[in-house]
Scaffold this motif. Structure first.
Motif, short mmCIF file in Angstrom:
data_model
loop_
_atom_site.label_atom_id
_atom_site.label_comp_id
_atom_site.label_asym_id
_atom_site.label_seq_id
_atom_site.Cartn_x
_atom_site.Cartn_y
_atom_site.Cartn_z
N LEU A 19 53.74 -91.93 17.90
CA LEU A 19 52.54 -92.07 17.08
C LEU A 19 52.73 -91.33 15.75
O LEU A 19 52.39 -91.83 14.68
N ARG A 20 53.31 -90.14 15.83
CA ARG A 20 53.53 -89.34 14.63
C ARG A 20 54.54 -90.05 13.72
O ARG A 20 54.36 -90.10 12.50
N GLN A 21 55.57 -90.66 14.31
CA GLN A 21 56.57 -91.36 13.52
C GLN A 21 55.93 -92.52 12.76
O GLN A 21 56.26 -92.77 11.61
N ILE A 22 55.05 -93.22 13.41
CA ILE A 22 54.42 -94.38 12.77
C ILE A 22 53.51 -93.93 11.63
O ILE A 22 53.50 -94.52 10.55
N ALA A 23 52.78 -92.86 11.87
CA ALA A 23 51.93 -92.32 10.82
C ALA A 23 52.80 -91.89 9.63
O ALA A 23 52.48 -92.16 8.47
N LEU A 24 53.89 -91.24 9.95
CA LEU A 24 54.76 -90.69 8.91
C LEU A 24 55.41 -91.80 8.09
O LEU A 24 55.42 -91.76 6.86
N ILE A 25 55.92 -92.81 8.77
CA ILE A 25 56.62 -93.87 8.03
C ILE A 25 55.62 -94.71 7.22
O ILE A 25 55.92 -95.16 6.12
N SER A 26 54.41 -94.86 7.73
CA SER A 26 53.38 -95.57 6.97
C SER A 26 53.11 -94.81 5.67
O SER A 26 53.01 -95.39 4.59
N HIS A 27 52.98 -93.49 5.80
CA HIS A 27 52.73 -92.64 4.63
C HIS A 27 53.88 -92.76 3.63
O HIS A 27 53.66 -92.91 2.42
N GLN A 28 55.10 -92.71 4.15
CA GLN A 28 56.26 -92.77 3.25
C GLN A 28 56.38 -94.13 2.56
O GLN A 28 56.69 -94.21 1.37
N ASN A 29 56.10 -95.20 3.30
CA ASN A 29 56.11 -96.54 2.69
C ASN A 29 55.06 -96.64 1.59
O ASN A 29 55.29 -97.28 0.57
N ALA A 30 53.91 -96.01 1.83
CA ALA A 30 52.85 -96.04 0.82
C ALA A 30 53.31 -95.33 -0.45
O ALA A 30 53.10 -95.82 -1.56
N GLU A 31 53.96 -94.19 -0.28
CA GLU A 31 54.46 -93.46 -1.45
C GLU A 31 55.49 -94.28 -2.22
O GLU A 31 55.48 -94.32 -3.45
N LEU A 32 56.33 -94.95 -1.46
CA LEU A 32 57.36 -95.78 -2.08
C LEU A 32 56.73 -96.91 -2.90
O LEU A 32 57.06 -97.14 -4.06
N LEU A 33 55.79 -97.60 -2.28
CA LEU A 33 55.12 -98.70 -2.97
C LEU A 33 54.35 -98.19 -4.19
O LEU A 33 54.38 -98.80 -5.26
N GLN A 34 53.66 -97.08 -4.00
CA GLN A 34 52.87 -96.54 -5.11
C GLN A 34 53.76 -96.24 -6.31
O GLN A 34 53.43 -96.59 -7.46
N LYS A 35 54.89 -95.63 -6.07
CA LYS A 35 55.80 -95.30 -7.19
C LYS A 35 56.25 -96.57 -7.91
O LYS A 35 56.28 -96.63 -9.12
N LYS A 36 56.57 -97.58 -7.12
CA LYS A 36 57.06 -98.82 -7.73
C LYS A 36 55.95 -99.56 -8.47
O LYS A 36 56.18 -100.15 -9.52
N LEU A 37 54.74 -99.53 -7.90
CA LEU A 37 53.64 -100.25 -8.55
C LEU A 37 53.24 -99.57 -9.85
O LEU A 37 52.98 -100.23 -10.86
N THR A 38 53.19 -98.24 -9.82
CA THR A 38 52.71 -97.55 -11.03
C THR A 38 53.80 -97.53 -12.11
O THR A 38 53.54 -97.12 -13.24
N ALA A 39 54.99 -98.01 -11.77
CA ALA A 39 56.02 -98.16 -12.79
C ALA A 39 55.81 -99.45 -13.59
O ALA A 39 56.39 -99.63 -14.66
N ILE A 40 54.96 -100.33 -13.05
CA ILE A 40 54.65 -101.57 -13.79
C ILE A 40 53.75 -101.20 -14.97
O ILE A 40 52.82 -100.41 -14.81
N LYS A 41 54.03 -101.79 -16.10
CA LYS A 41 53.27 -101.48 -17.31
C LYS A 41 51.78 -101.81 -17.08
O LYS A 41 51.43 -102.89 -16.62
N GLY A 42 50.93 -100.85 -17.42
CA GLY A 42 49.49 -101.08 -17.34
C GLY A 42 48.88 -100.72 -15.99
O GLY A 42 47.66 -100.66 -15.85
#
Lengths: 484, 129, 471
Positions: free
Chosen positions: C354-377
């Motif tokens: 359960l902890r692993q799933i929570a953790l990987i979900s969190h990490q995937n979110a950080e990854l996506l957030q970084k990539k999305l906020t790199a888009i202009k605007g």
């Protein structure tokens, strides 16, 4: 009985195939927000989980395995095909916040179910969102309140409830902030009209009725009750718990009711799931339509969409985080489609035929019907008052002994009005042979009570546990397992 | 037959009242505890609470039933039987003794609405029908 | 006649036993003029095969979408064993365990669930579940008000960073009883609650503060400070949490010095499919001192005649079938089947999984957030830690963006512009362990392409009357 799953636990073991690989353990979340202990979840293999819960399932009675004549619960066959189709990927993985353009499949089913429910209830509006009968009741009583308030009629503080009603009726009225006034039942099982006339008045917001009542008989004075309550300015609530008895025969809307709920898990055969989920859509007459809970599915040209509080400002509001028990709504829709018009009329006919047949057999064998002069609806009550006195066995003893005969027991000690009672509802999906065998079992048990009364008093004898100590459970509340 | 001691007074709602100088002790009758069955939980009024005669002021529960206790007199609660929280079965075992519920200092010493043992017995008999 | 087993001969024999000549005669007590004449709106019956054809075409319309929406309902992988076993007829077609001896499977499972859920929340006890997260919160609030009878406060602080639909449901349910809900705005910069704002709300006594973790905007609240603050005000702390997150984050019973008093929320992330929003289940846990006010079904462990372990429904005298108008709630349902699925799910995952799933979900979110906020605007709206959901602001209408993404079978997130118009064109995006690096890149590319599209005038025309989300 099985050990608790926690006893199978071994530190470090897990269902390996289910755990994501390559997870970095470092995190940017500040440490004061992190958990630094482990919750008490079992550490077991996948096979251990499968075996443990499969074993547990085998310690249950269910419709799939036993006759389950639980009065007022309508335990009929839950078609397997419907369950399988409800699990189609497009339904199962569909997010509640998907755009309507990505939701037309589900929305069309929900919309059509709304229309079907209007047709079978004789009502003008339906909202599918209530998640159980009791929540449907809540929605209904809240709508009654909203209706009076919208007319600036603020003095109506009382809801009338017959003494035979399900406990949810008074509990719901109280939860909606109303005072509850009980109306007695006459000796033939109808609402006592004189008492009703005495209590209705300018304080009456409405009355909650089940028809056929929980006594298993049709309320013969329904039209008179409707006119007494309506004349006093109150509204009529129909508790749909027993809708199975009249489906396709008579409609609450035509009887004068203003609002009702429908138990999808009863009349529309959705699985009861060991106590839920259910479904409790509400249906209303014209004047209550503006107050329906949101959201509702609407249709414009060939597109389905959600109606919300924006379009319906007088709504009582939302009742669930999303839009109710969608998976149950789907199953009920499919059941309605499989029955079709003709099938729907047959439901009440055969539910009633089965109940009256079983009652006739039991009466012939010497059992006492609580309302012997009345026609049974889809269920009926026998009272073991005489057996209790002569043989010192109770309805509870008989119910427990029935389990040994591989029958689930009927509802016991409800309605509270009838002493030592069993409320029996066979449903239309049971065959004559099953009813015959059940009647024979009851006859045998009374014989046993005469010859070997202790056998009955200490039943059950053949299940995974013997009779359980409920007093100990309540006095020494043990609600969670603790590791020593 | 359930016992109905002569030296107590009773309410129509099956509470008993014992007078000791200026304090009244209140409990439920043997008949009431028999009807309810094995008690599993008790809720009592707060000390210093002011009770109106007839007010719901306590609850006793068995596995399959719950009963409200009505204050038989108006008065201030001066003591409650805390032993019942742990062992509610005292009410079943000794309803007129260790199973007492609470004590009240009444505002008025006159209690004409209470029944004597004979009247209470009659009432129990009439309810049986 | 679907599902009716009677042969013509059966019917004849049964009528003879009842001593009537027709089934019709059994309905003689219903006044004739009330009888239904016709129900034209109901179609002809379908066989299973015909129904299958119809339903597959309906399901097809809603399928095949890559989902980045969370907002209270989360896509997680559900092991096959979960529904294979929960779907067994013995679980699925049983009812409330009124006959305990014939329901030990359901009862023991519920006891195991209560243990797991209470432990996940780090609280003493749990009930056997409520309808869903929103109604569980409403019941938690009613509980708090009942517990607070002494100071008679009916005021509940209900922050606006709690799920907007939960707040609507709570309002529908609790205001019938005259309970006052006070809206607490969140800090615009952090997307979280602040003590300064809360202090302004306490000119009158309060009964409880609702503390979300993570909150609806995905942000992690300073739960220790908030819990201690509300306890200092002599009121209760009600936690509304994502249970999946509690394998990773500090659990309600561990918040502040004394722990939250009540914890509730949506059980769906633990093994329950999205299925258009239900059936899910709500969980409700509390400290043991509050047990008597806990609504709903509760299972207790006891012994049988021979001293063998067994399970029963307990504390029933507070429920509607006994207490009627004085019951703690009118509820009789627990979402038994969903709880069965969740209990099997939690057993498969264990504390580690359960902890692993929570953790990987969190990490995937950080990854996506970084990539999305790199888009202009595209900008990240709130600073601070979040779990597996975050808010971005986009330079075009969110509604337009979502519809464009939908064309490439992508569900881009939850449109916040209706529930929180003051935030502007904002989108709540969620990622769980179900998304691969490729999925994440696909989403980033799709969004970038939608935003770089030239024709801004289409933003308006794309909005049609019936194509809207919930709000």
């Amino acid at each position: 009985m099985s050990e608790l799953i926690f006893k199978l636990s071994h530190h470090g073991r897990c269902a390996t195939a289910q755990i994501p690989r390559h997870v970095a353990q470092k995190t940017t979340i500040p440490s004061h927000l992190l958990r630094n202990d482990e919750p008490l979840l079992p550490e077991v293999s996948e096979l251990q989980v499968v075996r443990h819960f499969t074993k547990l399932s085998r310690a249950n009675f269910s419709i799939d395995t036993q006759f389950y004549p639980l009065g007022s619960c309508t335990m009929k066959y839950n078609p397997r095909g419907i369950h399988q189709l409800a699990m189609l990927e497009g339904f199962l993985n569909h997010h509640p916040f998907s755009l309507p353009i990505n939701s037309q499949g589900y929305l069309s089913c929900a919309y059509e179910l709304q229309e079907i429910l209007k047709a079978v209830t004789g009502m003008r509006g339906v909202s599918l969102t209530p998640m159980a009968g009791a929540q449907g009741e809540f929605a209904g009583v809240a709508m009654i309140r909203a209706y009076h308030h919208a007319r600036s009629d603020l003095t109506r503080t009382e809801i009338l409830v017959p003494d035979a009603a399900h406990g949810t009726n008074p509990a719901t009225a109280a939860q909606c902030g109303f005072e509850v006034r009980e109306i007695p039942t006459d000796k033939e099982g109808n609402v006592d009209l004189d008492s009703l006339r005495k209590v209705v008045g300018p304080k009456t917001a409405g009355i909650m009725l089940t028809n056929p009542s929980t006594l298993g008989v049709f309320e013969q004075n329904i039209e008179e009750i409707a006119s007494i309550v309506h004349e006093a300015g109150g509204l009529l609530y129909y508790d749909g718990a027993n809708l199975n008895a009249i489906l396709g025969k008579v409609r609450p809307g035509d009887m004068g009711f203003d609002v009702m709920h429908i138990n999808l898990h009863k009349t529309f055969a959705t699985p009861h799931g060991g106590g839920g989920p259910g479904g409790g859509p509400v249906a209303v007459s014209e004047r209550l339509v503006p107050f329906l809970p949101m959201p509702i599915v609407a249709k414009k040209e060939e597109t389905y969409y959600w109606l919300t509080g924006k379009e319906c400002p007088q709504t009582i509001g939302r009742l669930s985080a999303f839009m109710g028990n969608a998976g149950i709504i789907l199953r009920a829709y499919m059941y309605a489609r499989m029955l079709g018009k003709e099938g729907m009329e047959r439901v009440a006919e055969f539910a009633t035929l089965n109940a009256n047949y079983l009652l006739a057999k039991l009466k012939a064998a010497g059992f006492t019907a609580a309302y012997a002069n009345r026609r049974a609806s889809h269920e009926f009550i026998i009272t073991l008052k005489i057996e209790a006195k002569e043989l010192q066995i109770t309805a509870l003893d008989v119910a427990k002994r029935l389990l040994d005969y591989d029958f689930h027991a009927p509802t016991m000690y409800f309605p509270l009005l009838v002493p030592e009672c069993l409320l029996i509802e066979p449903t239309e999906t049971e065959s004559k042979e099953v009813l015959d065998a059940f009647a024979d079992a009851l006859i045998c048990i009374v014989q046993e009570a005469k010859i070997k009364p202790d056998l009955v008093r200490t039943a059950p004898h053949t299940l995974s546990v013997r009779r359980l100590d409920e007093v100990k459970a309540a006095r020494e509340l043990d609600l969670v397992y603790k590791e020593k | 037959m359930n016992s109905v001691p002569k030296f107590l007074q009773y309410s129509k709602t099956h509470e008993w009242v014992r007078r000791d100088e200026d304090v009244l002790t209140i409990g439920i009758t043997d008949h009431a505890q028999t009807m309810l069955g094995d008690l599993v939980y008790v809720e009592l009024p707060e000390i210093e609470a002011n009770l109106e005669s007839g007010q719901e002021c306590a609850v006793v529960e068995s596995v399959k039933a719950a009963a409200d206790i009505y204050a038989p007199v108006s008065g201030e609660v001066v003591e409650i039987n805390e032993a019942l929280f742990e062992t509610p079965q005292l009410i079943n075992e000794d309803p007129y003794g260790k199973g007492w519920l609470f004590k009240v200092r009444p505002y008025d010493n006159d209690t004409p609405h209470l029944l004597n043992s004979e009247q209470y017995l009659k009432q129990v008999a009439s309810e049986a029908h | 006649m679907p599902f009716i087993p009677h042969s013509a001969n059966d019917i004849k024999e049964m009528l003879a036993t009842i001593d009537v000549t027709s089934i019709e005669q059994l309905f003689e007590e219903i006044p004739a003029h009330l009888r239904v004449k016709n129900m034209p709106a109901i179609p002809e019956s379908l066989t299973e095969m015909e129904l299958g054809r119809l339903m597959r075409s309906r399901a097809e319309q809603d399928s095949g979408l890559l989902c980045f929406i969370g907002a209270g309902a989360y896509e997680h992988h559900i092991p096959a064993a979960v529904w294979h076993i929960a779907g067994r007829g013995e679980f699925m077609t049983a009812y409330t365990p009124y006959q305990a001896e014939a329901s030990q499977g359901t009862l023991q499972l519920l006891y195991e669930y209560q243990t797991m859920m209470a432990s996940l929340m780090a609280l003493d006890i749990s009930n056997a579940s409520m309808y869903d997260g929103a109604t569980a919160l409403a019941e938690a609030i009613l509980m708090a008000v009942r517990l607070n009878r002494k100071n008679k406060s009916n005021r509940i602080l209900l922050p606006s960073c709690v799920h907007p639909f939960y707040r609507e449901v709570v309002k529908t349910i609790v205001t019938q009883q005259g309970i006052e809900l006070v809206d607490v705005p969140f800090d615009e910069k952090t997307g979280r609650l602040s003590i300064e704002t809360l202090e302004k709300m306490t000119h009158e006594e309060i009964a409880a503060l609702v503390i979300p973790q993570p909150n609806f905007l995905g942000m992690l609240e300073e739960v220790d400070t908030l819990t201690d603050w509300v306890h200092a005000k002599k009121a209760l702390a009600i936690a509304v949490v994502n249970p999946m997150a509690m394998a990773l984050l500090k659990a309600p019973g561990q918040w502040g010095h004394a722990g939250a008093d009540i914890a509730c929320g949506e059980g769906q992330p633990l093994g329950v499919p999205l299925s258009s929003g239900g059936p899910y289940y709500g969980f409700l846990c509390c400290k043991k001192e509050l047990a008597r006010q806990l609504p709903g079904r509760v299972v207790g462990r006891t012994v049988d005649l021979e001293g063998k372990q067994g399970f029963v429904l307990t504390m029933q005298a507070r429920e509607q079938h006994i207490r009627r108008a004085k019951a703690t709630s009118n509820i009789c349902t627990n979402q038994g089947l969903l709880v069965a699925a969740s209990t099997i799910y939690m057993s498969l995952m264990g504390p580690h999984g359960l902890r692993q799933i929570a953790l990987i979900s969190h990490q995937n979110a950080e990854l996506l957030q970084k990539k999305l906020t790199a888009i202009k605007g595209v900008e990240l709206v709130f600073e601070g830690p979040y779990f597996h959901e975050f808010v971005i602001r986009v330079p075009r209408s969110v509604e337009f963006v979502l519809h464009q993404l939908a064309k490439s079978k992508m569900q881009g997130g939850f449109d916040l512009s209706k529930a929180y118009p003051h935030l502007g064109e904002c989108l709540l995006v969620c990622v769980t362990e179900t998304k691969t690096a490729e999925d994440i890149d696909k989403f980033v590319t799709a969004l970038a392409s939608v935003l770089s599209c030239e024709d801004h005038s289409r933003d308006k025309t794309e909005k049609t009357e019936h194509v809207r989300t919930y709000l």
